[in-house]
Design a protein around this motif. Structure first.
Motif, PDB file in Angstrom:
ATOM      1  N   VAL B 336       8.146   9.576  -4.337  1.00 28.11           N
ATOM      2  CA  VAL B 336       8.481   8.263  -3.866  1.00 28.11           C
ATOM      3  C   VAL B 336       7.619   7.953  -2.524  1.00 28.11           C
ATOM      4  CG1 VAL B 336      10.471   8.940  -2.589  1.00 28.11           C
ATOM      5  CG2 VAL B 336      10.061   6.558  -3.518  1.00 28.11           C
ATOM      6  N   GLN B 337       7.284   6.733  -2.693  1.00 27.02           N
ATOM      7  CA  GLN B 337       6.491   6.354  -1.505  1.00 27.02           C
ATOM      8  C   GLN B 337       7.251   5.110  -0.816  1.00 27.02           C
ATOM      9  OE1 GLN B 337       4.567   7.509   0.463  1.00 27.02           O
ATOM     10  NE2 GLN B 337       2.834   8.524  -0.476  1.00 27.02           N
ATOM     11  N   ASP B 338       7.025   4.811   0.498  1.00 27.96           N
ATOM     12  CA  ASP B 338       7.909   3.925   1.322  1.00 27.96           C
ATOM     13  C   ASP B 338       7.006   2.883   2.200  1.00 27.96           C
ATOM     14  OD1 ASP B 338      10.052   3.192   2.720  1.00 27.96           O
ATOM     15  OD2 ASP B 338       9.537   4.185   4.201  1.00 27.96           O
ATOM     16  N   GLY B 339       5.905   2.671   1.351  1.00 34.45           N
ATOM     17  CA  GLY B 339       4.981   1.654   2.042  1.00 34.45           C
ATOM     18  C   GLY B 339       5.342   0.400   2.127  1.00 34.45           C
ATOM     19  N   VAL B 340       4.973  -0.426   3.215  1.00 37.60           N
ATOM     20  CA  VAL B 340       5.206  -1.893   3.591  1.00 37.60           C
ATOM     21  C   VAL B 340       4.116  -2.718   3.321  1.00 37.60           C
ATOM     22  CG1 VAL B 340       6.681  -3.365   4.941  1.00 37.60           C
ATOM     23  CG2 VAL B 340       6.976  -1.093   5.139  1.00 37.60           C
ATOM     24  N   GLU B 390       0.046  17.439  -8.348  1.00 36.59           N
ATOM     25  CA  GLU B 390      -1.091  16.958  -7.427  1.00 36.59           C
ATOM     26  C   GLU B 390      -1.571  15.789  -7.683  1.00 36.59           C
ATOM     27  OE1 GLU B 390      -0.991  20.005  -9.121  1.00 36.59           O
ATOM     28  OE2 GLU B 390      -1.118  21.592  -7.815  1.00 36.59           O
ATOM     29  N   LEU B 391      -1.845  15.535  -9.115  1.00 36.00           N
ATOM     30  CA  LEU B 391      -2.183  14.300  -9.482  1.00 36.00           C
ATOM     31  C   LEU B 391      -1.119  13.114  -8.896  1.00 36.00           C
ATOM     32  CD1 LEU B 391      -4.214  12.165 -11.164  1.00 36.00           C
ATOM     33  CD2 LEU B 391      -2.630  12.607 -13.010  1.00 36.00           C
ATOM     34  N   ALA B 392      -0.038  13.300  -9.030  1.00 37.68           N
ATOM     35  CA  ALA B 392       1.199  12.287  -8.600  1.00 37.68           C
ATOM     36  C   ALA B 392       0.931  12.116  -7.106  1.00 37.68           C
ATOM     37  CB  ALA B 392       2.373  12.925  -8.961  1.00 37.68           C
ATOM     38  N   GLU B 393       0.800  12.975  -6.405  1.00 36.93           N
ATOM     39  CA  GLU B 393       0.587  13.220  -4.856  1.00 36.93           C
ATOM     40  C   GLU B 393      -0.601  12.206  -4.689  1.00 36.93           C
ATOM     41  OE1 GLU B 393       0.886  16.728  -2.745  1.00 36.93           O
ATOM     42  OE2 GLU B 393       0.649  15.733  -1.017  1.00 36.93           O
ATOM     43  N   ARG B 394      -1.701  12.600  -5.204  1.00 36.05           N
ATOM     44  CA  ARG B 394      -2.935  11.711  -5.060  1.00 36.05           C
ATOM     45  C   ARG B 394      -2.637  10.229  -5.510  1.00 36.05           C
ATOM     46  NH1 ARG B 394      -5.769  15.977  -7.435  1.00 36.05           N
ATOM     47  NH2 ARG B 394      -6.098  14.658  -9.359  1.00 36.05           N
ATOM     48  N   VAL B 395      -1.818   9.994  -6.493  1.00 36.96           N
ATOM     49  CA  VAL B 395      -1.741   8.659  -6.746  1.00 36.96           C
ATOM     50  C   VAL B 395      -0.655   7.918  -5.743  1.00 36.96           C
ATOM     51  CG1 VAL B 395      -0.417   7.182  -8.503  1.00 36.96           C
ATOM     52  CG2 VAL B 395      -2.004   8.862  -9.432  1.00 36.96           C
ATOM     53  N   ALA B 396       0.306   8.702  -5.439  1.00 35.41           N
ATOM     54  CA  ALA B 396       1.092   8.007  -4.295  1.00 35.41           C
ATOM     55  C   ALA B 396       0.360   7.892  -3.060  1.00 35.41           C
ATOM     56  CB  ALA B 396       2.310   8.894  -3.981  1.00 35.41           C
ATOM     57  N   SER B 397      -0.427   8.665  -2.603  1.00 32.95           N
ATOM     58  CA  SER B 397      -1.374   8.471  -1.349  1.00 32.95           C
ATOM     59  C   SER B 397      -2.394   7.122  -1.810  1.00 32.95           C
ATOM     60  CB  SER B 397      -2.490   9.726  -1.260  1.00 32.95           C
ATOM     61  OG  SER B 397      -1.631  10.747  -0.886  1.00 32.95           O
ATOM     62  N   LEU B 400      -0.463   4.095  -0.969  1.00 29.84           N
ATOM     63  CA  LEU B 400      -0.479   3.995   0.595  1.00 29.84           C
ATOM     64  C   LEU B 400      -1.454   3.225   0.879  1.00 29.84           C
ATOM     65  CD1 LEU B 400       1.555   7.029   2.089  1.00 29.84           C
ATOM     66  CD2 LEU B 400       2.107   4.632   1.647  1.00 29.84           C
ATOM     67  N   SER B 401      -2.715   3.642   0.445  1.00 28.64           N
ATOM     68  CA  SER B 401      -3.839   3.145   0.802  1.00 28.64           C
ATOM     69  C   SER B 401      -3.908   1.491   0.514  1.00 28.64           C
ATOM     70  CB  SER B 401      -5.366   3.834   0.492  1.00 28.64           C
ATOM     71  OG  SER B 401      -5.126   3.815  -0.947  1.00 28.64           O
ATOM     72  N   TYR B 402      -3.320   1.298  -0.658  1.00 31.26           N
ATOM     73  CA  TYR B 402      -3.327  -0.334  -0.862  1.00 31.26           C
ATOM     74  C   TYR B 402      -2.482  -1.130   0.142  1.00 31.26           C
ATOM     75  CZ  TYR B 402      -4.697   1.460  -5.644  1.00 31.26           C
ATOM     76  OH  TYR B 402      -5.137   1.681  -6.811  1.00 31.26           O
ATOM     77  N   CYS B 403      -1.509  -0.184   0.463  1.00 34.39           N
ATOM     78  CA  CYS B 403      -0.523  -0.975   1.435  1.00 34.39           C
ATOM     79  C   CYS B 403      -1.099  -1.466   2.580  1.00 34.39           C
ATOM     80  CB  CYS B 403       0.627  -0.015   1.817  1.00 34.39           C
ATOM     81  SG  CYS B 403       1.633   0.006   0.218  1.00 34.39           S
ATOM     82  N   LEU B 404      -2.033  -0.053   3.013  1.00 32.38           N
ATOM     83  CA  LEU B 404      -2.753  -0.348   4.445  1.00 32.38           C
ATOM     84  C   LEU B 404      -3.883  -1.605   4.398  1.00 32.38           C
ATOM     85  CD1 LEU B 404      -2.830   3.238   5.450  1.00 32.38           C
ATOM     86  CD2 LEU B 404      -1.173   1.734   6.249  1.00 32.38           C
ATOM     87  N   ASP B 405      -4.569  -1.506   3.130  1.00 34.28           N
ATOM     88  CA  ASP B 405      -5.704  -2.391   2.834  1.00 34.28           C
ATOM     89  C   ASP B 405      -5.236  -3.845   3.050  1.00 34.28           C
ATOM     90  OD1 ASP B 405      -7.310  -0.469   2.018  1.00 34.28           O
ATOM     91  OD2 ASP B 405      -7.113  -0.889  -0.070  1.00 34.28           O
ATOM     92  N   LEU B 410       2.552   2.674   6.569  1.00 31.92           N
ATOM     93  CA  LEU B 410       2.830   3.735   6.102  1.00 31.92           C
ATOM     94  C   LEU B 410       4.273   3.929   5.394  1.00 31.92           C
ATOM     95  CD1 LEU B 410       0.833   6.429   8.081  1.00 31.92           C
ATOM     96  CD2 LEU B 410       0.328   5.511   5.729  1.00 31.92           C
ATOM     97  N   THR B 411       5.174   3.466   6.278  1.00 31.36           N
ATOM     98  CA  THR B 411       6.513   3.522   6.029  1.00 31.36           C
ATOM     99  C   THR B 411       7.407   2.450   6.515  1.00 31.36           C
ATOM    100  OG1 THR B 411       8.347   5.035   6.486  1.00 31.36           O
ATOM    101  CG2 THR B 411       6.441   5.427   7.973  1.00 31.36           C
TER     102      THR B 411
END
Lengths: 427, 482
Positions: B336-340, B390-397, B400-405, B410-411
């Motif tokens: 689970v991610q928590d991006g804003v 590992e793939l899931a972790e990369r996808v989740a990351s 997060l980069s979409y959120c920062l874009d 990050l949270t």
């Protein structure tokens, strides 16, 4: 603080050449703070220039004080020597209004009224209504965490700020928070600098969550037969889950103002109910709208915000507000002081105006502080003449947290060159 | 750990307040984010602030790191123990110390559960506003550390807006009181920094919270949409209309399906649902509710359900709050991610997440606080399939980069912890982080208080942790992780 060998001209020239344009001038009488004449006034137009000036000042051992609209220059403890007065007034834009997101980023030198005029184009506002919004700037309002009656609903700057860009004394520019309304990444430096009286860094811009401008407003003017009716009436309002945007008391007038802002049908029904509750509590109530409403608020603020008088910010437990007011009435009488007080009834935050013999004012403030143990209230001097400032500590007791506050100041400003002795508790 | 040190700990908290047994310490290996694990050197369970002070003083004197932990429901490995340190478990400090309804305040120890605060005052018509989904099992100390939010923070703000004062043990063992019962205590707003500092600045031992009067009226609406885009547009339109509901939540098809399977809230079979809740005076709620219904129908919302009573309202919220736990019904594991994101970019970011779902082949469920732009994408994967974690972790990351874009964070409420510390440089410059470190240094020059959290360090970020592998004891069915 500055090297005695520095001449005025040298300082001005050094700053101008550092920044690459004409931003500095010699201080004049109009720039004085607490009768201290700043040697030089610098008014840069860019954030990077503020960083350059601070970095240079640190290296030079030159003290820097910060000024926006100048409405709060006299707040805080007495000023020490001011080598450079850094004005933020040339950085005064609403940088971005993200109206679809209900947020805006505003430069420190923009006045609140100008900011809200820009935001009003999309029927939004930065919901702060401190005194003097025509002159007061965003930087100063944030630095002092200043607010007005509608704090009751919308909170103070520390509740609305979501991001900040600041310049450190070593010239480094840093940011905290961001542009989204919900964000817990990293330490909340924006909140740390809010209310810091500029003693940790120079606020360059701030990002806030905004509020929609309400379609309609009504204010109920309540005339209290006795001040203790205020407590009963407030309890009734709370019990009925009334949702005013402001809930104020004013003494010695013995009036309350209860404001509702929403859509037309809602404000009419809420104000009607609040008026009925006031009548039931034994007070008289009038529902005001339009110019009458504005005038009532102007009169309310004018009870306290008078040039040349002493103003004390007084906080108490809301349940102790009325007993404090009763106590105060007697104490000012025996000291032959003229006074006025307006207060946020639901919050226990008041502003007390005093005029009369300085020794009596000092004695009253000390007596107030005796009544208020640390954490249960405070009496902080906001505005006063220099004589009073020299006789009594501006802040009153701060408590056991002061040690760590000093450690934070030490980290941000090791030599104490920024707004010297102007921060909370004399930091 | 050093025997003398352990004996001293026993002197401070008593023999039954010290957990040294390795098998027992497994309980504390992780918080709610079980992919990060580390067994503490020792765990202590103090019962008073003085005991916490004693433990912290001892750690300070001995140069031993310490980490405070509440219920361990955090989702960022913020309470991950230090292998050579002391874990200070605050669960025994769970007393309600004072209820002051005249001033709408309550003072509690940090081990008190979030929901219990409301339970203690609801009979008198008051409540505590922050309501994280885990509110029945998470404690106030953790809420304080993470600046927890919840569905209703759109209108009422986060923990930081409701904490009035705190007693805290500083990393050198001194007790300080910040804020207070009255507002605006003079001094720097260190309370404002302490809330959300993820336990890296002090150990909080007492908290005074503000209470709110229960609103006169609450109305909850659930509307279905044929696409997350339409639902997202409805959210934007509600905000643009100048309405700030108490909550606006969105769930997509995947999370609706999971919630239905788990708790049967009666959600419609749709691509997305919105839950919108209004509160306030009767007249205000009635007036604004009409506008919300109009906005929903303008955005092709259908199947509108308006909660008739508290029972139906409870069922709608149960469906939403159970969404995380319910994911277990449709996937063996999820990340689970928590991006804003800024609210207005919701449709754009959701589109990118859908593309990522197609490209990666992993199902991504979305349940989020739409009104705040706080996403909770749930990246589903199967531990049993080689490489999928590992793939899931990369996808989740990547999410997060979409959120920062788009200028996001990050949270929004889970915190950085150990989990996202290495992502911090994507959001903050070196200068930003160095400025935050000034605060850290002022409080904790020895860096002993919850080290290796929040800030990226070479030790933490130089190596990428592998996915969780079950401990042999666990694999043999001799012990459970949660």
């Amino acid at each position: 603080m500055a090297d005695v060998t520095l001449s005025l001209g040298t300082l001005v020239t050094e700053i101008d050449s550092l920044v690459g344009s004409k931003v500095a001038r010699v201080g004049t009488d109009g720039d004085s703070i607490d009768a201290i004449l700043p040697t030089v006034v610098a008014e840069p137009t860019r954030a990077s220039s503020v960083g350059q000036i601070l970095g240079w000042a640190s290296g030079r051992g030159v003290s820097v004080s910060v000024r926006g609209g100048g409405t709060k220059s006299g707040w805080g403890g007495p000023s020490g020597p001011i080598d450079v007065l850094l004005s933020t007034r040339a950085m005064n834009r609403v940088e971005v209004h993200r109206y679809s997101d209900l947020t805006a980023t505003v430069q420190a030198g923009a006045t609140l009224s100008k900011t809200n005029a820009v935001l009003a184009e999309h029927r939004q506002w930065l919901p702060l209504d401190p005194h003097n919004d025509e002159q007061a700037t965003i930087g100063g309002i944030v630095a002092t965490n200043d607010s007005g009656p509608r704090r009751h609903r919308h909170g103070a700057p520390r509740d609305l700020i979501i991001g900040m860009t600041l310049a450190r004394v070593d010239g480094v520019i840093a940011k905290s928070g961001g542009i989204v309304v919900k964000n817990v990444a990293g330490y909340d430096l924006a909140r740390l600098l809010t209310g810091s009286f500029g003693c940790l860094g120079v606020i360059l811009s701030a990002t806030f969550k905004l509020a929609p401008v309400a379609e309609a407003s009504r204010t109920v003017l309540v005339e209290l037969p006795k001040v203790d009716v205020c407590a009963r009436y407030t309890a009734d309002l709370i019990a009925h889950a009334s949702t005013p945007t402001a809930l104020e008391v004013s003494v010695p007038q013995g009036t309350m103002l209860v404001r509702f802002e929403s859509v037309e049908t809602v404000v009419i029904s809420e104000a009607t109910r609040a008026a009925a509750l006031a009548e039931k509590a034994g007070a008289t109530a009038t529902v005001l709208v339009g110019d009458d409403e504005l005038e009532a608020w102007r009169t309310h603020q004018a009870q306290v915000f008078v040039e040349g008088h002493t103003i004390v910010k007084l906080t108490v437990m809301p349940s102790e507000l009325v007993s404090t007011l009763t106590w105060l009435e007697e104490e000012v009488r025996v000291r032959r002081l003229d006074y006025g007080l307006i207060g946020r009834v639901g919050l226990g935050v008041c502003y007390l105006r005093l005029q009369g013999a300085i020794a009596e004012q000092v004695s009253l403030i000390l007596a107030l502080r005796d009544r208020l143990p640390v954490g249960r209230g405070s009496a902080v001097i906001r505005q006063s003449n220099l004589e009073l400032k020299k006789l009594i500590d501006t802040w009153g007791p701060i408590g056991d947290g002061f040690r760590i506050m000093r450690a934070v100041k030490q980290q941000f400003d090791p030599t104490g060159m920024l707004n010297p002795s102007h921060g909370p508790g004399g930091l | 750990m050093d025997q003398l040190f352990l004996l001293e700990l026993e002197d401070i908290v008593g023999v039954d307040g010290v957990v040294r047994d390795q098998a027992e310490l497994i309980t504390y290996e992780s918080d709610g984010l079980v992919s990060h694990r580390s067994r503490p050197g020792v765990a202590v369970l103090p019962e008073t602030a003085e005991q916490v002070q004693g433990v912290v003083r001892l750690c300070h004197r001995s140069g031993v790191p310490f980490v405070a932990r509440g219920q361990g429901t955090g989702l960022s490995a913020g309470a991950l123990p230090h292998p050579k340190g002391v874990l200070i478990v605050m669960t025994r400090m769970n007393r309600v110390l004072d209820i002051d309804l005249a001033n709408r305040r309550i003072t509690v120890e940090p081990g008190v559960m979030n929901l219990d605060v409301t339970r203690r005052v609801s009979g008198d018509g008051y409540y505590y506003a922050p309501d994280p989904s885990s509110q029945s099992i998470c404690s106030i100390g953790g809420n304080f550390a993470e600046n927890s939010g919840g569905a209703h923070c759109l209108k009422y703000g986060f923990t930081v807006h409701h904490v009035l004062g705190a007693e805290a043990v500083l990393p050198d063992g001194e007790i300080v009181h910040l804020g207070g019962d009255a507002l605006d205590s003079p001094g720097l707003d260190l309370l404002g920094v302490l809330v959300g500092s993820e336990g890296t600045l002090a150990v909080v031992t007492k908290v005074t919270l503000g209470l709110l009067r229960c609103p006169e009226s609450v109305r909850t609406l659930l509307a279905a949409f044929d696409s997350t885009d339409s639902a997202g547009n409805a959210v934007s339109d509600i905000i643009s209309a100048g309405i700030i509901p108490a909550a606006i939540e969105m769930m997509d098809r995947t999370t609706i399906r999971a919630a239905e399977a788990a708790v049967h809230p009666g959600f419609p079979d749709a691509e997305a649902v919105l839950i919108v809740e209004l509160d306030g005076s009767e007249t205000e709620v009635a007036a604004l509710f009409e506008q919300i219904e109009t906005v929903c129908s303008q955005n092709k919302g259908w199947g509108v359900q308006v909660a008739r009573d508290e029972e139906q309202r409870g069922r709608i919220w149960m469906g939403r709050k159970a969404a995380f736990a319910a994911m277990g019904r449709i996937t063996p594991s999820y990340y689970v991610q928590d991006g804003v994101i800024p609210r207005s970019t919701l449709p754009e970011v959701l589109r990118r997440i859908r593309e990522l779902e197609q490209d990666s082949g992993l199902t991504i469920g979305n349940v989020f606080h739409a009104g705040d732009g706080n996403l909770h994408p749930l990246v589903c994967y199967d531990d049993g399939v080689e490489g999928q974690a590992e793939l899931a972790e990369r996808v989740a990351s990547e999410i997060l980069s979409y959120c920062l874009d788009v200028g996001g964070s990050l949270t929004g409420e889970h915190g950085i912890g150990a989990d996202k510390a290495c992502h911090m440089p994507k959001m903050f410059s070196e200068n930003d982080l160095a400025t935050m470190q000034l605060v850290r240094t002022a409080f904790d020059p020895g860096q002993l208080c919850n080290p290796d959290k929040l800030f990226p360090t070479p030790r933490l970020c130089g190596e990428v942790p592998g996915p969780y592998r079950p401990h042999p004891v666990e694999a043999a069915g001799l012990a459970e992780r949660l």
